[in-house]
Design a protein around this motif. Sequence first.
Motif, PDB file in Angstrom:
ATOM      1  N   ASP A  95       0.993  -1.071   0.044  1.00 46.98           N
ATOM      2  CA  ASP A  95       0.068   0.093  -0.111  1.00 46.98           C
ATOM      3  C   ASP A  95       0.998   1.113   0.000  1.00 46.98           C
ATOM      4  O   ASP A  95       1.655   1.497   0.947  1.00 46.98           O
ATOM      5  CB  ASP A  95      -0.874  -0.038   1.303  1.00 46.98           C
TER       6      ASP A  95
ATOM      7  N   ASP B 192       0.304   4.526   0.012  1.00 49.57           N
ATOM      8  CA  ASP B 192      -0.165   5.474   0.918  1.00 49.57           C
ATOM      9  C   ASP B 192       0.366   5.427   2.450  1.00 49.57           C
ATOM     10  O   ASP B 192       0.775   6.241   3.001  1.00 49.57           O
ATOM     11  CB  ASP B 192      -1.583   5.670   0.965  1.00 49.57           C
ATOM     12  N   THR B 193       0.160   4.063   2.769  1.00 45.36           N
ATOM     13  CA  THR B 193       0.610   3.912   4.062  1.00 45.36           C
ATOM     14  C   THR B 193       1.931   3.231   4.325  1.00 45.36           C
ATOM     15  O   THR B 193       2.693   2.863   5.452  1.00 45.36           O
ATOM     16  CB  THR B 193      -0.351   2.880   4.929  1.00 45.36           C
TER      17      THR B 193
END
Length: 242
Positions: free
Chosen positions: A115, A117-118
């Motif tokens: 992921d 974004d994280t």
Amino acid sequence: MPGSVRRHDVIGHVARRIPVRPGGACPRVAVDGPDGAGKTVFADELAAAVRSLGRPVVRVSVDDFHHVRAVRYRQGRDSPQGFWQDSYDYQRFRGDVLEPFAPGGTRRYRPAAHDVDTDTVLDPPPRTARPASVLIVDGLFLHRDEIGDVWDLSVFLDVPFGVTAGRMAHRDGTSPDPGHQGMRRYVEAQRIYFAACTPQQRADILIDNEDFEAPRIVRTTQAPRSPQEASDRSAGGKALDT
């Protein structure tokens, strides 16, 4: 499906070029091109066109197989060489996607490994694709040596950097000038890729996607046609001028 009649025709032509493999094997299709070329939209529209032909589809993006930031930026946040060498985890991409869809593969795949974004490494439960599913992958660098030999059909969307930078500016808020220092990491990495792998020549179908509403097939190989394409032609369908 959005877009003009010309765009619909080009995407339909690509959909009909995807081979049908014997024994329920799964053809693997790549949609490559520089950042901002329109790969994701093209791949999604291609998937819809393939489904309209009655074929099952699995959509995957190589952007879901990034390395973690510590690896991606180990050569510096502005490094083109780092972007080219360290962006993607090809070992995970091969193991989770390409090998399950290879001839004799299990069809048990994982659609994502990271992921962005994280910055979290993912290990989702495996999914099982239907026999004869068409795997359509979009992303950067899909004709590089590590994975360039696996595709049953590959597309390269050719768009000038001046246009792609403008699209990225609209999407990401970056500079619309491809010569801007903030764009150097991305533009120069693409130039490294072009010099090392000549994806415009390796692709089975080269498409000028500068005009989103009117893409143009620049070059196509004369690979054996799928039964669907052969049927269309024998029924009097008009082939695109390639």
